[in-house]
Design a protein around this motif. Structure first.
Motif, PDB file in Angstrom:
ATOM      1  N   LEU A 188       0.850  -1.206   0.000  1.00  0.00           N
ATOM      2  CA  LEU A 188       0.000   0.000   0.000  1.00  0.00           C
ATOM      3  C   LEU A 188       0.883   1.254   0.000  1.00  0.00           C
ATOM      4  N   ALA A 189       1.949   1.233   0.828  1.00  0.00           N
ATOM      5  CA  ALA A 189       2.857   2.397   0.898  1.00  0.00           C
ATOM      6  C   ALA A 189       3.524   2.620  -0.451  1.00  0.00           C
ATOM      7  N   GLU A 190       3.897   1.528  -1.133  1.00  0.00           N
ATOM      8  CA  GLU A 190       4.526   1.649  -2.460  1.00  0.00           C
ATOM      9  C   GLU A 190       3.547   2.262  -3.464  1.00  0.00           C
ATOM     10  N   ARG A 191       2.244   2.058  -3.203  1.00  0.00           N
ATOM     11  CA  ARG A 191       1.232   2.628  -4.116  1.00  0.00           C
ATOM     12  C   ARG A 191       0.800   4.030  -3.676  1.00  0.00           C
ATOM     13  N   GLY A 192       1.534   4.602  -2.672  1.00  0.00           N
ATOM     14  CA  GLY A 192       1.276   6.008  -2.322  1.00  0.00           C
ATOM     15  C   GLY A 192       0.364   6.216  -1.130  1.00  0.00           C
ATOM     16  N   VAL A 193      -0.083   5.109  -0.498  1.00  0.00           N
ATOM     17  CA  VAL A 193      -0.941   5.265   0.688  1.00  0.00           C
ATOM     18  C   VAL A 193      -0.110   5.830   1.843  1.00  0.00           C
TER      19      VAL A 193
END
Ligand code: SF4
Length: 442
Positions: A188-193
């Motif tokens: 999720l963090a890699e997707r900008g979350v």
């Protein structure tokens, strides 16, 4: 290229249901169903239901009533009912609402495509309310461009509060494997979350079914290390499982936001006993004091049920006195209602509906001054906001939340979406704040 089909989902109830609806859409992608907000465009309509109170069940039946006409006009329209009410009623729902095709339970989301396919082929009725372990719990919805995301960490509850259907409709507590949760949050963090909210009916008891290998504070501390995640939140907590380690996490973990939702349900120890809440008024107040020692500025919200069987005026006044003592930042309050299969339904001295309504009104009015006071204290202060996007109320303005979980609306460019910004609070209202953008943090 398979023909595109459209699915409309109406969600009732809590954040767990909101997240389950995201999972339903993810599963249905594999059968070429795409989300629509337009009921008339839908080939498939799903109601993701809640059965925590009588009132919400009535809303589900009235929504179903309104769908009858659509089904008459379009007999190939597929209508399904999922969630806690479906889990509770099962195929009895076909007698109550003959025009629906699918009834699926809280742990059958992973089977949704199969169930829909069967109806597409045979135009029949199908039901699946089996409790089948982790499958639905570990489903990960992939939503476009999220700033914040829900992450299920466990499902079910072992507490059996005497008024609550959750243990019977969501089953026993099952914790997801820690590595899987960390993996999901890393991607999720890699997707900008930037912000994650950990979900469970009782997140504080995360890991209790894992033979001591993991517990909630250690999970939080691992999530705190994940690069790209700026904020961590969790819901819902049971006061009896609020451990000293978890309380200290609010001081030790820089990404753990200073807000906790800690349902008390009643301010009277005698009512709490009849509710089987397993703590007393004093024990609850002691936990509040310890939380405020560790994080004086933290915001605390809660739930209260008024009119529980046998509740006297004196017991109700004890609840009001807890509001005075704690000064909650906000409160979610409800009238007690009998639920199928729970112990409280058999308790004597049911409170008259008019008395329940009058106590709810008194409670909500009593709380208003504290909610407004807490928000007004922020006027003139500069706070950190995660810009989430355009305000629904006023699309000219951006909206976001403080670390204390307060909604702030402010003027700014949509390009700030997903950024942490600094905002000066200009004006406080009961359920939101107005601010002025000062700078972008990152
Ligand atoms: S802890 Fe919450 S979910 Fe569990 S039985 Fe009690 S009220 Fe229901």
């Amino acid at each position: 290229m398979a023909e595109q089909k459209f699915c409309y989902i109406k969600t009732f109830g809590c954040q767990m249901n909101e997240h389950d609806s995201e999972k339903m859409l993810e599963v249905l992608k594999s059968s070429d169903y795409y989300p629509t907000d337009n009921l008339l465009q839908a080939d498939l309509i799903l109601l993701n239901t809640c059965s925590i109170r009588e009132k919400v069940e009535q809303k589900v039946y009235s929504t179903l009533g309104r769908l009858k006409g659509l089904k008459k006009k379009n007999p190939s329209l597929i209508i399904g009912v999922g969630g806690c009410m479906a889990q509770q009623e099962g195929e009895k729902l076909f007698q109550k609402v003959p025009f629906i095709n699918i009834v699926f339970g809280t742990q059958s989301i992973n089977k949704l495509s199969e169930l829909v396919k069967t109806v597409e082929e045979k135009n029949n009725k199908v039901v699946d309310i089996s409790f089948n372990g982790f499958h639905s719990l570990t489903l990960i919805p992939k939503l476009p461009q999220q700033v914040k995301a829900y992450v299920s960490i466990m499902q079910g509850c072992n507490n059996h509060c005497s008024y609550c259907v959750v243990p019977s409709v969501r089953g026993e507590e099952r914790s997801r494997c820690k590595e899987e949760i960390l993996q999901e949050i890393t991607s999720l963090a890699e997707r900008g979350v930037k912000e994650v909210t950990l979900l469970g009916q009782n997140v504080n008891s995360y890991g209790k079914d894992c033979n001591g290998r993991v517990d909630f504070p250690s999970l939080l501390s691992s999530i705190n290390e994940i690069k790209g995640i700026e904020r961590i939140r969790f819901i819902t907590s049971h006061p009896k499982d609020l451990s000293p380690q978890l309380i200290y996490s609010f001081r030790e973990l820089n990404k753990l936001c200073e807000h906790i939702h800690l349902p008390i349900q009643s301010g009277s120890s005698s009512v709490l006993k009849r509710m089987n809440r397993q703590y007393t008024r004093e024990e609850y107040l002691d936990k509040i004091d310890k939380l405020r020692e560790v994080s004086p500025e933290m915001s605390i919200t809660s739930d209260i049920i008024v009119g529980f069987p046998g509740e006297t005026e004196e017991e109700f006044l004890e609840t009001l006195s807890v509001l005075e003592k704690v000064e909650f930042d906000d409160l979610f309050s409800f009238k007690y209602s009998d639920r199928p299969g729970v112990k409280a339904t058999t308790l004597p001295d049911k409170v008259d509906e008019r008395v329940k309504a009058e106590r709810l009104w008194r409670l909500q009015n009593f709380q208003k001054k504290y909610t407004l006071m807490k928000n007004t204290k922020l006027e003139g202060k500069t706070v950190e906001i995660l810009a989430e996007g355009l305000s629904e109320k006023d699309p000219q303005r951006l909206t976001g939340r403080t670390r204390n979980n307060k909604v702030v609306n402010f003027a700014g460019n949509i390009e700030l979406r997903g950024c942490l910004v600094s905002v000066l609070i200009k004006r406080a209202f009961l359920h939101s704040l107005e601010g002025e953008l000062i700078s972008t943090l990152h």
